[in-house]
Structure formats: C-alpha cells, structure tokens
Design an enzyme around this catalytic site. Sequence first.
Site, mmCIF file in Angstrom:
data_model
loop_
_atom_site.group_PDB
_atom_site.id
_atom_site.type_symbol
_atom_site.label_atom_id
_atom_site.label_comp_id
_atom_site.label_asym_id
_atom_site.label_seq_id
_atom_site.Cartn_x
_atom_site.Cartn_y
_atom_site.Cartn_z
ATOM 1 N N THR A 197 0.850 -1.193 0.000
ATOM 2 C CA THR A 197 0.000 0.000 0.000
ATOM 3 C C THR A 197 0.883 1.239 0.000
ATOM 4 O OG1 THR A 197 -1.799 -1.109 1.160
ATOM 5 C CG2 THR A 197 -1.648 1.267 1.456
ATOM 6 N N ARG A 225 -14.050 -7.107 -1.021
ATOM 7 C CA ARG A 225 -13.295 -6.913 0.223
ATOM 8 C C ARG A 225 -12.822 -5.467 0.327
ATOM 9 N NH1 ARG A 225 -7.684 -5.418 1.764
ATOM 10 N NH2 ARG A 225 -7.371 -6.285 3.852
ATOM 11 N N ILE A 226 -12.962 -4.874 1.500
ATOM 12 C CA ILE A 226 -12.491 -3.520 1.782
ATOM 13 C C ILE A 226 -11.497 -3.592 2.928
ATOM 14 C CG2 ILE A 226 -13.131 -1.220 2.606
ATOM 15 C CD1 ILE A 226 -15.833 -1.639 1.196
ATOM 16 N N THR A 247 -0.115 1.004 6.838
ATOM 17 C CA THR A 247 0.026 -0.063 5.860
ATOM 18 C C THR A 247 0.249 -1.368 6.597
ATOM 19 O OG1 THR A 247 1.362 -0.901 4.018
ATOM 20 C CG2 THR A 247 2.512 0.409 5.664
ATOM 21 N N GLY A 248 -0.202 -2.454 6.025
ATOM 22 C CA GLY A 248 0.007 -3.739 6.692
ATOM 23 C C GLY A 248 -1.202 -4.634 6.585
#
Length: 332
Positions: A197, A225-226, A247-248
Amino acid sequence: MGGWAIAVHGGAGIDPDLPLSRQEEAKCLLSRCLQIGIDALRSSKPALDVVELVVRELETDPLFNSGRGAALTEKGVVEMEASIMDGSNRRCGAVSGLTTVKNPVSLARLVMEKSPHSYLAFSGAEEFARQQGVELADNEYFITEENRGMLALAKEANKILFDYRIPAPEPETCGASTEKPLQVMNGLPISIYTPETVGCVVVDGQGRCAAATSTGGLMNKMSGRIGDSPLIGSGTYACNLCGVSCTGEGEAIIRATLARDVAALMEYKGLGLKESVDLVIRERLDDGGLAGLIAVSRDGEVACGFNTNGLFRGIAKEDGTMEVSIWGQGLN
C-alpha cells in the site's frame, strides 16, 4: 511550529532476500515522490494538495500496489480504494471498489469537496467519477502481466498473497511434506506478509496536517473486500495535531483503529509523536498483527513505526533532512 515535513511509504514487511535491483527501484520512486512534495511545499502549497500530488504519482507508477499495478481480486480484476483527510478541519473523503479511475486519491478528495458524503463505493463511486469528469481507463490499464502471473500462483496455492511479488516459502519437510504458514489472517493461513500500500503525510509551513492512503488490496482477495486504507481512523487520519497513514494487515489495522490511536494518545495523554507511534505499534495490534505507519506532527516532527522487518519509506524536513530507507528498527 517546526517548519514543514513530509513522509511517504510504499508498504510494510519486506522479503529479506528482495533483489537489490528492486530495492533500488523502490528507493528511486520514493525519492522522486519526496522531491515532488518538497517542491510543492517550498512553493507554499497546502498540506492537502501535497499529499494528493504525491499519492497520484505513486498510483501512476506500477511499482507499488496502488492505481496501475494494483493487486487482482479472485476474479482477475482490479478493485482500488483510497482516502484523504484534511487535519485543519477533519474533513475527509474515501472511495472503494474502483475499477476504472486512474487516480483514486483524487476521486476521494472530490468526494470530500464535491459531495455531501465522506465515502462512496463501487458503482456509486464510479458514477460519481463520471459525473466529475475524472480521468478513466479500462480495467486492463491497471493490470500488469506480472500480476496475472502472481494471481495464477495464488489460485494454484489457494491462498491470499500479501506480497504478490514474492514467492511463497518452500514447505518444511520432515517425513511427509507439510507447509507451515507464516501468518494467519482472521484465523486463516496465509503464505507471507508484505503488502505494498502507498501513503503520504504532510505538515505544511502553516502547521496544517494532511494524510492520504491508496491501495489495490490483497492479491486473490474476495470481490468486494475492503481493507483499512479507505477507513478513516484505521488506515488514514489527520487532525490539528498530526497526520497518519498506515500499511500492513488491513484486518488487524481496522480492529486497532491504528491511525486514530496515534492522534488520541497525543490529544488525551499529551504524548509526543514518536512515543505515540511506538506505543500503538507495540501495544495496539493483536498478537501476530503486522503493520507499519508514517506520521507527522504540527510541530514539524516525523515518525515511522513498524513491527515487520522493513518499511518502504522516505522522509524530508524543511531543515534539509532527507532520508529514503527500507530496513532498520521499526521501534526505538
């Protein structure tokens, strides 16, 4: 105020055997994006404009997982998401399920400024994009041959791949061949963890903070998917104290409301930026939850935190500080 500052990221958790050529590509892109931000800040652009400019550049380059080069769903299409937040008034915009919008971060800003809402998704977001006249492209524009190949591998392994550019580890063998998953997500095994991301946080010369995050999500993810990136307070947050982009592992970040917690520790407990970042990475993630974040404060501070083995990141400050790095300690 301590002057302007900017940080940019391209994902947390990196394969220690990542080829040097790929590392250099990432550093060059992060450096280029930092320079775009630096030039804008020196021209007195407000923080909100700067985070949009930088993330647009990251979305246009296929190196990371946003815009062109985004991950593919189980159906072999791109579904992108992004968010942006103006810390000076806590206005925000977010979008999900985009399949034709070249720069999701800019559509997120238009949701904030040109609609009565904060979040639009899927067909509604696409219709709004057409109404606003943003630049569109066929879904094929966003898909790379590399990603098609990685999706095929993911389907063959029946896995969601976090870093779809890195092959899964060889299974351990002791008698019978059995694979030992490195991680689980919501109780389900995954192969390896390294999302890519992108995000940017900025404090400008007036002490205004802003944040933006953009992603294609997970390779072989379920359609619809969100993740955390478009969720204000989870993947993105900005207020008068700071700006944060995460991010992750999206599901873990969502449960922890990671970005908002950095601001809350500063607001309610009076902690400094770095202390707040380190605390949320160390204590707010579930056991096994992996994540990283970048943050700036209104005083011109910059902080990065991660509990993975690396974070693609770059920082720059008005005092001349500039650094682009991948490895190192995520917590002081």
